[in-house]
Write a protein that holds these residues in place. Structure first.
Motif, PDB file in Angstrom:
ATOM      1  N   UNK A  21       0.839  -1.202   0.000  1.00 54.24           N
ATOM      2  CA  UNK A  21       0.000   0.000   0.000  1.00 54.24           C
ATOM      3  C   UNK A  21       0.875   1.254   0.000  1.00 54.24           C
ATOM      4  N   UNK A  22       0.599   2.154  -0.930  1.00 53.27           N
ATOM      5  CA  UNK A  22       1.303   3.434  -0.975  1.00 53.27           C
ATOM      6  C   UNK A  22       0.266   4.547  -1.051  1.00 53.27           C
ATOM      7  N   UNK A  23       0.574   5.676  -0.415  1.00 48.29           N
ATOM      8  CA  UNK A  23      -0.300   6.853  -0.477  1.00 48.29           C
ATOM      9  C   UNK A  23       0.511   8.068  -0.060  1.00 48.29           C
ATOM     10  N   UNK A  24       0.201   9.186  -0.697  1.00 51.36           N
ATOM     11  CA  UNK A  24       0.873  10.454  -0.376  1.00 51.36           C
ATOM     12  C   UNK A  24      -0.164  11.439   0.108  1.00 51.36           C
ATOM     13  N   UNK A  25       0.106  12.090   1.204  1.00 49.94           N
ATOM     14  CA  UNK A  25      -0.816  13.125   1.662  1.00 49.94           C
ATOM     15  C   UNK A  25      -0.017  14.404   1.861  1.00 49.94           C
ATOM     16  N   UNK A  26      -0.297  15.391   1.030  1.00 48.60           N
ATOM     17  CA  UNK A  26       0.469  16.640   1.096  1.00 48.60           C
ATOM     18  C   UNK A  26      -0.151  17.638   2.055  1.00 48.60           C
ATOM     19  N   UNK A  27       0.592  18.695   2.301  1.00 43.55           N
ATOM     20  CA  UNK A  27       0.119  19.825   3.108  1.00 43.55           C
ATOM     21  C   UNK A  27      -1.190  20.377   2.574  1.00 43.55           C
ATOM     22  N   UNK A  28      -2.133  20.591   3.466  1.00 39.54           N
ATOM     23  CA  UNK A  28      -3.381  21.220   3.042  1.00 39.54           C
ATOM     24  C   UNK A  28      -4.293  20.288   2.270  1.00 39.54           C
ATOM     25  N   UNK A  29      -3.989  19.004   2.289  1.00 43.23           N
ATOM     26  CA  UNK A  29      -4.800  18.038   1.530  1.00 43.23           C
ATOM     27  C   UNK A  29      -5.665  17.228   2.486  1.00 43.23           C
ATOM     28  N   UNK A  30      -6.864  16.940   2.044  1.00 42.35           N
ATOM     29  CA  UNK A  30      -7.737  16.007   2.758  1.00 42.35           C
ATOM     30  C   UNK A  30      -7.903  14.785   1.862  1.00 42.35           C
ATOM     31  N   UNK A  31      -7.391  13.674   2.321  1.00 45.11           N
ATOM     32  CA  UNK A  31      -7.436  12.439   1.536  1.00 45.11           C
ATOM     33  C   UNK A  31      -8.406  11.459   2.199  1.00 45.11           C
ATOM     34  N   UNK A  32      -9.358  10.970   1.439  1.00 45.88           N
ATOM     35  CA  UNK A  32     -10.324  10.015   1.964  1.00 45.88           C
ATOM     36  C   UNK A  32      -9.899   8.593   1.642  1.00 45.88           C
ATOM     37  N   UNK A  33     -10.014   7.711   2.641  1.00 44.95           N
ATOM     38  CA  UNK A  33      -9.774   6.292   2.394  1.00 44.95           C
ATOM     39  C   UNK A  33     -11.138   5.627   2.327  1.00 44.95           C
ATOM     40  N   UNK A 208      -8.387   7.341  -1.780  1.00 43.43           N
ATOM     41  CA  UNK A 208      -7.623   6.104  -1.933  1.00 43.43           C
ATOM     42  C   UNK A 208      -8.649   4.979  -1.791  1.00 43.43           C
ATOM     43  N   UNK A 209      -8.858   4.245  -2.866  1.00 43.55           N
ATOM     44  CA  UNK A 209      -9.850   3.158  -2.852  1.00 43.55           C
ATOM     45  C   UNK A 209      -9.134   1.862  -2.496  1.00 43.55           C
ATOM     46  N   UNK A 210      -9.503   1.320  -1.320  1.00 41.27           N
ATOM     47  CA  UNK A 210      -8.835   0.118  -0.826  1.00 41.27           C
ATOM     48  C   UNK A 210      -9.808  -1.059  -0.915  1.00 41.27           C
ATOM     49  N   UNK A 211      -9.323  -2.173  -1.410  1.00 38.64           N
ATOM     50  CA  UNK A 211     -10.139  -3.386  -1.426  1.00 38.64           C
ATOM     51  C   UNK A 211      -9.224  -4.566  -1.184  1.00 38.64           C
ATOM     52  N   UNK A 212      -9.637  -5.404  -0.265  1.00 37.05           N
ATOM     53  CA  UNK A 212      -8.880  -6.620   0.005  1.00 37.05           C
ATOM     54  C   UNK A 212      -7.401  -6.317   0.309  1.00 37.05           C
ATOM     55  N   UNK A 213      -7.177  -5.259   1.077  1.00 37.49           N
ATOM     56  CA  UNK A 213      -5.816  -4.951   1.541  1.00 37.49           C
ATOM     57  C   UNK A 213      -4.914  -4.282   0.526  1.00 37.49           C
ATOM     58  N   UNK A 214      -5.474  -3.963  -0.646  1.00 37.55           N
ATOM     59  CA  UNK A 214      -4.644  -3.304  -1.671  1.00 37.55           C
ATOM     60  C   UNK A 214      -5.289  -2.013  -2.128  1.00 37.55           C
ATOM     61  N   UNK A 215      -4.463  -1.133  -2.669  1.00 32.02           N
ATOM     62  CA  UNK A 215      -5.008   0.101  -3.238  1.00 32.02           C
ATOM     63  C   UNK A 215      -5.447  -0.200  -4.668  1.00 32.02           C
ATOM     64  N   UNK A 218      -6.192   5.446  -6.755  1.00 32.01           N
ATOM     65  CA  UNK A 218      -6.174   6.668  -5.951  1.00 32.01           C
ATOM     66  C   UNK A 218      -6.104   7.850  -6.901  1.00 32.01           C
ATOM     67  N   UNK A 219      -6.601   8.982  -6.434  1.00 31.66           N
ATOM     68  CA  UNK A 219      -6.602  10.182  -7.272  1.00 31.66           C
ATOM     69  C   UNK A 219      -7.836  11.019  -7.013  1.00 31.66           C
ATOM     70  N   UNK A 220      -8.188  11.840  -7.993  1.00 35.03           N
ATOM     71  CA  UNK A 220      -9.355  12.705  -7.847  1.00 35.03           C
ATOM     72  C   UNK A 220     -10.612  11.861  -7.670  1.00 35.03           C
ATOM     73  N   UNK A 221     -11.529  12.299  -6.795  1.00 40.01           N
ATOM     74  CA  UNK A 221     -12.747  11.503  -6.564  1.00 40.01           C
ATOM     75  C   UNK A 221     -13.454  11.096  -7.850  1.00 40.01           C
TER      76      UNK A 221
END
Ligand SMILES: Nc1ncnc2c1ncn2[C@@H]1O[C@H](COP(=O)(O)OP(=O)(O)OP(=O)(O)O)[C@@H](O)[C@H]1O
Length: 405
Positions: A21-33, A208-215, A218-221
């Motif tokens: 699993x990899x994900x980046x969350x930058x300053x000022x960002x709201x990331x939904x899992x 970040x769309x996670x299913x069965x332990x994997x991404x 991810x990206x724009x909704x």
């Protein structure tokens, strides 16, 4: 501050729960899992805050590995709101929120920001409960107390596990507005596991769309929440539309398709004539392509909602060569072609007229005759099933003529 999850594997109780699993969350960002029950969302958040240690990969907060930070140092960087709101001890709300100050208060000293607790309670709208015991609060009130505790922590990374799960619709929106504001105002990196896909799409910068332990993606909704991806992740049939007020994607669960029409069908559209046909074919379980249709038309919107591949042309224009060529490719790949008798693209040029002539026609516009069956909308699925035995492939020549071979 940034949060960087790099290629993380997590095992719990001998079972692999997260894989690469990899994900980046930058300053000022709201990331939904987002993802189905048991996908690994909470586990990912627990890996992010250092509670769970990956067997491989790493989580970095501004280039420092979370798992190597002493606990107070980690608490100054990351605040978490857990999913489980059971608070076992009879602390008051104020005492509970004060726990968020632990990392800032020296062992024998006083709080350098004595107003922090009051401010956090105000922002999370729990100040009116300050002297009540937490165990006496409702589930939603407790959830807001845990949010206040995290706010009091004043950490630049905020992790929220289902922050709206127990909240009424008013507090769901207020909480997500608050969380959105925290990301915007203070340049925090914020991650929230959110079950409600509409709310996630509305408030998050990225998903970040996670299913069965994997991404899975991810990206724009709008890029992540396609009908095909939601189906893959949740095993659910959905229509994805666009909220006319906000422009954000909306996800509407649909009942399972009634039928099992194992056909690939191309619908020649235009003039909003294809929309009812698309709905019938979606219910029948067909694999559908459509076009040419005008961008933003009802035909286009309906195709998008069902995740159907569509050939589009700009509003008020006739299909150009590229659109005709693409539609012809889809026709060639289809088992059957359907054309609503009012479809605007019928007759738009020779190629489309010839395709339409060899198609199953829906409706009784008297100007047009098709080479296949002419049926009412209610009889369409049966007519296509009847073709199933020996489908006639369509061929379109370079000259734009379409013939049924
Ligand atoms: N300590 C553990 N030992 C073994 N398996 C675990 C442990 N903790 C969690 N799991 C399993 O890991 C998987 C992922 O759990 P997790 O709580 O991360 O999912 P989730 O996506 O947050 O689910 P939900 O939407 O239901 O909250 C589940 O199958 C769960 O049963």
């Amino acid at each position: 501050m940034t949060l960087d999850v790099r290629d993380v594997d997590v095992e719990l109780g001998g079972t692999q729960i997260l894989e690469a699993v990899s994900a980046d969350v930058g300053d000022g960002r709201l990331v939904g899992v987002v993802g189905p029950n048991g996908a690994g969302k909470s586990t990912l958040l627990r890996a992010m805050n250092g509670v769970v240690e990956p067997v491989s990969g790493t989580v970095l907060v501004d280039e420092e590995a979370v798992h190597e930070l002493p606990s107070k140092a980690a608490s100054r960087r990351i605040a978490s709101v857990p999913q489980d709101t059971s608070l076992g001890f009879d602390f008051t709300v104020r005492e509970t929120v004060e726990m968020g100050r632990h990392a800032h208060v020296p062992r024998f000293g006083t709080d350098p920001d004595p107003e922090a607790v009051e401010r956090a309670m105000e922002r999370a709208e729990v100040a009116q409960f300050a002297d009540r015991e937490v165990t006496s609060l409702s589930g939603g009130e407790k959830q807001r107390v845990l949010l206040a505790r995290a706010l009091a922590q004043q950490a630049p990374v905020l992790l929220l596990d289902e922050p709206t799960a127990s909240l009424d619709v008013n507090h769901q929106v207020r909480t997500l507005e608050l969380v959105r504001g925290l990301a915007d105002d203070a340049d925090r990196a914020v991650v929230a596991a959110i079950h409600d896909l509409d709310l996630a799409a509305r408030y998050c910068d990225e998903l970040v769309l996670v299913a069965d332990g994997r991404v899975l993606d991810s990206g724009l909704p709008a890029d992540v929440l396609t009908p095909a991806q939601v189906r893959k992740a949740f095993d659910a049939r959905v229509a994805v539309g666009t909220d006319p007020a906000t422009g954000d994607p909306t996800v509407t669960p649909l009942p399972d398709a009634d039928g099992d029409l194992d056909e690939r069908v191309h619908v020649l559209g235009g003039g909003d004539a294809a929309a009812p046909v698309l709905r019938v074919l979606a219910d029948a379980g067909a694999t559908v392509t459509v076009g040419p249709v005008s961008e933003g038309s009802l035909d286009h919107e309906t195709a998008t909602r069902f995740g159907f591949d569509a050939v589009t042309v700009p509003p008020f224009s006739s299909p150009d060569d590229a659109a005709v060529a693409r539609a012809s490719d889809l026709v060639a790949a289809a088992d059957a072609v359907v054309v609503p008798s009012d479809a605007a693209s019928w007759g738009a040029n020779d190629a489309l007229r010839d395709i339409a002539t060899a198609a199953v026609v829906v409706g009784d516009g008297d100007r047009r005759t098709g080479g296949g069956a002419r049926v009412e909308l209610g009889g369409l699925v049966d007519a296509l099933a009847a073709l199933d035995a020996e489908p006639e492939p369509f061929a379109v020549t370079d000259g734009g003529d379409a013939t049924a071979e």
